[in-house]
Design a protein around this motif. Structure first.
Motif, PDB file in Angstrom:
ATOM      1  N   ARG A 583       0.833  -1.215   0.000  1.00 54.03           N
ATOM      2  CA  ARG A 583       0.000   0.000   0.000  1.00 54.03           C
ATOM      3  C   ARG A 583       0.867   1.265   0.000  1.00 54.03           C
ATOM      4  N   PHE A 584       1.955   1.239   0.751  1.00 58.95           N
ATOM      5  CA  PHE A 584       2.880   2.376   0.786  1.00 58.95           C
ATOM      6  C   PHE A 584       3.377   2.679  -0.630  1.00 58.95           C
ATOM      7  N   ALA A 585       3.791   1.637  -1.343  1.00 59.21           N
ATOM      8  CA  ALA A 585       4.295   1.813  -2.707  1.00 59.21           C
ATOM      9  C   ALA A 585       3.198   2.317  -3.636  1.00 59.21           C
ATOM     10  N   GLN A 586       1.983   1.789  -3.477  1.00 59.53           N
ATOM     11  CA  GLN A 586       0.891   2.210  -4.355  1.00 59.53           C
ATOM     12  C   GLN A 586       0.508   3.668  -4.119  1.00 59.53           C
ATOM     13  N   ILE A 587       0.542   4.100  -2.873  1.00 63.65           N
ATOM     14  CA  ILE A 587       0.211   5.498  -2.574  1.00 63.65           C
ATOM     15  C   ILE A 587       1.279   6.429  -3.122  1.00 63.65           C
ATOM     16  N   LEU A 588       2.550   6.053  -2.979  1.00 61.78           N
ATOM     17  CA  LEU A 588       3.626   6.866  -3.537  1.00 61.78           C
ATOM     18  C   LEU A 588       3.544   6.890  -5.054  1.00 61.78           C
ATOM     19  N   ALA A 589       3.152   5.754  -5.655  1.00 64.70           N
ATOM     20  CA  ALA A 589       2.991   5.690  -7.107  1.00 64.70           C
ATOM     21  C   ALA A 589       1.812   6.536  -7.562  1.00 64.70           C
ATOM     22  N   GLN A 626      -8.400   1.105  -4.766  1.00 63.59           N
ATOM     23  CA  GLN A 626      -9.200   2.003  -5.596  1.00 63.59           C
ATOM     24  C   GLN A 626      -8.353   3.079  -6.253  1.00 63.59           C
ATOM     25  N   LEU A 627      -7.059   3.086  -5.948  1.00 69.86           N
ATOM     26  CA  LEU A 627      -6.154   4.035  -6.571  1.00 69.86           C
ATOM     27  C   LEU A 627      -5.903   3.634  -8.021  1.00 69.86           C
ATOM     28  N   GLN A 628      -5.753   4.616  -8.874  1.00 72.93           N
ATOM     29  CA  GLN A 628      -5.477   4.352 -10.282  1.00 72.93           C
ATOM     30  C   GLN A 628      -3.979   4.143 -10.468  1.00 72.93           C
ATOM     31  N   VAL A 629      -3.506   2.998  -9.994  1.00 70.94           N
ATOM     32  CA  VAL A 629      -2.079   2.694 -10.024  1.00 70.94           C
ATOM     33  C   VAL A 629      -1.851   1.446 -10.873  1.00 70.94           C
ATOM     34  N   ASN A 630      -0.903   1.520 -11.769  1.00 66.89           N
ATOM     35  CA  ASN A 630      -0.523   0.374 -12.597  1.00 66.89           C
ATOM     36  C   ASN A 630       0.317  -0.585 -11.754  1.00 66.89           C
ATOM     37  N   THR A 631      -0.303  -1.688 -11.306  1.00 63.69           N
ATOM     38  CA  THR A 631       0.375  -2.650 -10.432  1.00 63.69           C
ATOM     39  C   THR A 631       0.462  -4.001 -11.131  1.00 63.69           C
TER      40      THR A 631
END
Length: 693
Positions: A583-589, A626-631
């Motif tokens: 989650r930390f990485a996704q929020i920073l992304a 729900q973040l628009q992150v390319n994971t």
């Protein structure tokens, strides 16, 4: 003359022991065998059947082995997770009763079949009834500790160990002679009163002492040792075996110590010195001719092993029927309750050394040797079965969908807490102007995403005289650093509250300020100091990891966090802490419109279906954001985890790691993989550490 000196000098005996403890376990662990097996073999080689360099009857060995035996049971009590036990108290007692009574009955029947007395038969049954959570690190690594079946098995340990030690005390008392119904009632009454005094009295005294002593870890350490030996001596005074007192002391101070550095130091000194001495002494007691004879007439040993494995399986199967667990949960409960190490070995040695007025032992050498073989078999078999079936357990329901660091971390202990109106707060200790900008940028990006604030913190070393010119100069320098931090923060349009603190201890200054400000996160820079441990964390960071109430992010930023476009997150398990790193990485992304890759490196021997199951679970967790992150998820099969991560990281701007700690004297150490990554990764690094773990 030289031989006599070797066998009679306590100093030489101690030196030999230290050499054995230092060299033998690592060799056996490289061979994928438990280190304690090496210690047992070393005892055999160095004892009366081998080189005759150590004597089990010497005062040195008697003292060290006795302390090791007490320490073993003390740590067994200390390691029982009382919080987990409270969560599933009824079911833990239920499974504890099953996994205690079924092996107890099997052991009694076994003893009678081999013509042992009723007293010895009951004692043999009690030896099979306890269990050691040898495979706990496996379920912890797999992130399934909160699965109810695992929690119930952990909680059952308190019941099985207590029951086994109670029966030991009674059987030793009966074997001593002059035993009657009145003496049994007296023994049980005395034990009940004594248990209450230790459990409640030591708990109260410990909490009071720790509250009054503050951060004086040396005195707290000595207090815990005093509690251990007072409880052991007290048990002897009321006519009970001293290991019962040691176990009760461990339970009593369990809540007091929690997961503090003092607990780590207590366990460290036992695990590296005294407990290994106990295993070496067990090896010294093994009579090779008698051991060979036991194995040649293998029936007793074989029946004991089959009785233990079968009875523990029956208990787990009954628990499955009673509590409606699935097959994977049943097999995990069975495998976790298989290993017979701590309580079993300590009680076996006590029973073997118990001699009645007719000079008869409570259990003979054949039983002692059989139990040692049982220990070796179950210590290897249990963890193997656990590793196989614990991977099939379902993760406990948890809130994977949150996209707020505040929500994620505040609920990391699955506790219901009141909604706080205070903003997300990031503490940023500033000291080095060269790395200050990137630290502030990282904190500002996270705070802006969470609609929070940052608190740049400058710690100034205290002086005896508050009007000391050096202190005034240091305060001026701190103000300059804070002014720079405020200027950088304004570029990100986040709220800033700067703080200067005068403190004797920089680490405690950081931790106390973060508590006073109700911080959600501490962002710190890497320490460039000498020494392996210092190079990794530095003493200040080490202490903050231990004392902080909130999450700590240790960073080595080679470029501005605003430029991060590709973020790598190595994922080895699905614990809350690992998912927090995701989650930390996704929020920073999300802040930088960056890409996140979750890298899972699996052993080549891992079955394909297990790898696919893990990848599927990880995909579900990553996809719930729900973040628009390319994971993306990348899976690679290789036995050298660090090598793969280092190779793959070359194409990334940032690697987000999670600290995995082992017990050390100093408190914090990371796993060998993390150590290698920290040394060799060429990209920026964020190492997340959960508080007080």
């Amino acid at each position: 003359m030289a031989v006599n000196l070797l066998t009679s000098s306590p100093l030489i005996a101690f030196t030999i022991l230290i050499t054995v403890i230092f060299t033998i376990p690592p060799i056996f662990e490289r061979l994928r065998l438990p280190g304690l097996v090496g210690l047992l073999l070393a005892g055999i080689v160095l004892g009366q059947n081998g080189l005759k360099l150590l004597d089990s009857e010497s005062e040195t060995m008697n003292l060290l082995s006795d302390i090791g035996k007490l320490y073993l049971m003390f740590v067994a009590g200390l390691e029982i997770d009382l919080e987990q036990f409270r969560k599933t108290r009824n079911r833990s007692i239920g499974f504890g009763t099953l996994t205690f009574l079924v092996p107890l009955i099997a052991g009694i029947i076994l003893g009678r079949l081999f013509n042992f007395s009723w007293n010895s038969s009951v004692l043999i049954g009690s030896l099979l009834a306890s269990h050691t959570l040898l495979a706990y690190p496996i379920v912890s690594r797999l992130g399934v500790v909160t699965n109810e079946a695992v929690t119930v098995t952990i909680g059952a340990t308190i019941f099985t160990d207590t029951g086994a030690l109670l029966i030991l005390a009674i059987c030793v008392g009966i074997h001593g002679g002059n035993f009657s119904a009145l003496s049994l009632a007296t023994l049980l009454g005395g034990l009940a009163i004594y248990s209450a005094v230790v459990l409640f009295g030591f708990d109260w005294a410990g909490k009071e002492f720790f509250r009054r002593s503050g951060d004086e870890q040396s005195n707290q350490f000595l207090f815990i040792l005093l509690a251990l030996f007072l409880a052991s001596v007290g048990a002897q005074l009321i006519g009970v075996e001293k290991i019962v007192g040691a176990f009760l002391a461990g339970l009593a101070v369990n809540d007091v110590l929690g997961r503090s550095p003092v607990k780590e130091k207590i366990e460290f000194i036992g695990s590296v010195l005294f407990i290994p001495c106990f295993f070496v002494d067990m090896g010294l007691l093994i009579n090779i001719p008698a051991f060979v004879k036991t194995l040649s007439s293998i029936w007793l040993t074989l029946v004991i092993i089959v009785a233990l494995i079968g009875s523990k399986f029956i208990a787990a199967f009954l628990a499955k029927l009673l509590y409606r667990y699935n097959t994977a949960e049943m097999l995990t409960m069975w495998s976790l309750s298989l290993p017979q190490v701590a309580a079993t070995l300590a009680a076996t040695l006590v029973a073997y050394q118990a001699v009645n007025p007719a000079n008869e032992r409570l259990i003979n050498e054949e039983v002692l040797n059989s139990v040692i073989v049982l220990m070796l078999v179950t210590a290897i078999l249990g963890p193997i079965i656990t590793a196989r079936f614990a991977t099939l357990l379902q993760l406990s329901p948890t809130d994977f969908e949150t996209d707020k660091l505040t929500t994620w971390w505040e609920n990391s202990e699955d506790k219901l807490i009141e909604k706080s109106d205070e903003p997300f707060t990031v503490i940023v200790p500033v000291y080095n102007p060269q790395t200050q900008r990137y630290l502030i940028e990282m904190a500002a990006l996270l705070a802006r995403h969470e609609s929070g604030r940052i608190v740049p913190l400058a710690i100034t070393k205290a002086h005896i005289d508050m009007d000391d010119p050096q202190l005034a100069t240091a305060l001026d320098q701190s103000k300059q650093r804070l002014n720079l931090a405020r200027e950088i923060s304004q570029e990100f349009e986040v709220e800033v509250s700067s703080i200067i603190r005068i403190d004797d201890d920089a680490a405690l200054g950081i931790s106390r300020t973060s508590r006073e400000q109700n911080a959600s996160l501490v962002v710190m820079g890497w320490s460039r100091t000498t020494g392996l441990r210092a190079r990794l964390f530095g003493s200040v960071i080490d202490s903050v990891f231990w004392s902080s109430h909130c999450q700590v992010a240790v960073t080595r930023l080679l470029s501005s966090p605003t430029t991060f476009r590709k973020i790598l997150v190595p994922v080895g398990d699905l614990t809350r802490q690992t998912i927090g790193a995701v989650r930390f990485a996704q929020i920073l992304a999300d802040v930088n419109q960056a890409k996140v890759v979750l890298l899972h490196v699996s052993d080549r021997k891992t079955p394909s279906n297990l790898v696919e199951k893990f990848t599927s679970q990880l995909s579900d967790i990553a996809g719930k954001s729900q973040l628009q992150v390319n994971t993306n998820i990348q899976t690679i099969r290789d036995n050298d985890i660090a090598k793969v991560i280092i190779r793959e990281s070359q194409a990334f701007d940032l690697a987000v790691l999670r600290s995995v700690r082992y017990r050390t004297a100093g408190g914090l150490a990371v796993s060998q993989v993390t150590t290698q990554l920290v040394q060799e990764l060429k990209c920026s690094i964020v190492l997340l550490g959960e508080p007080n773990s």
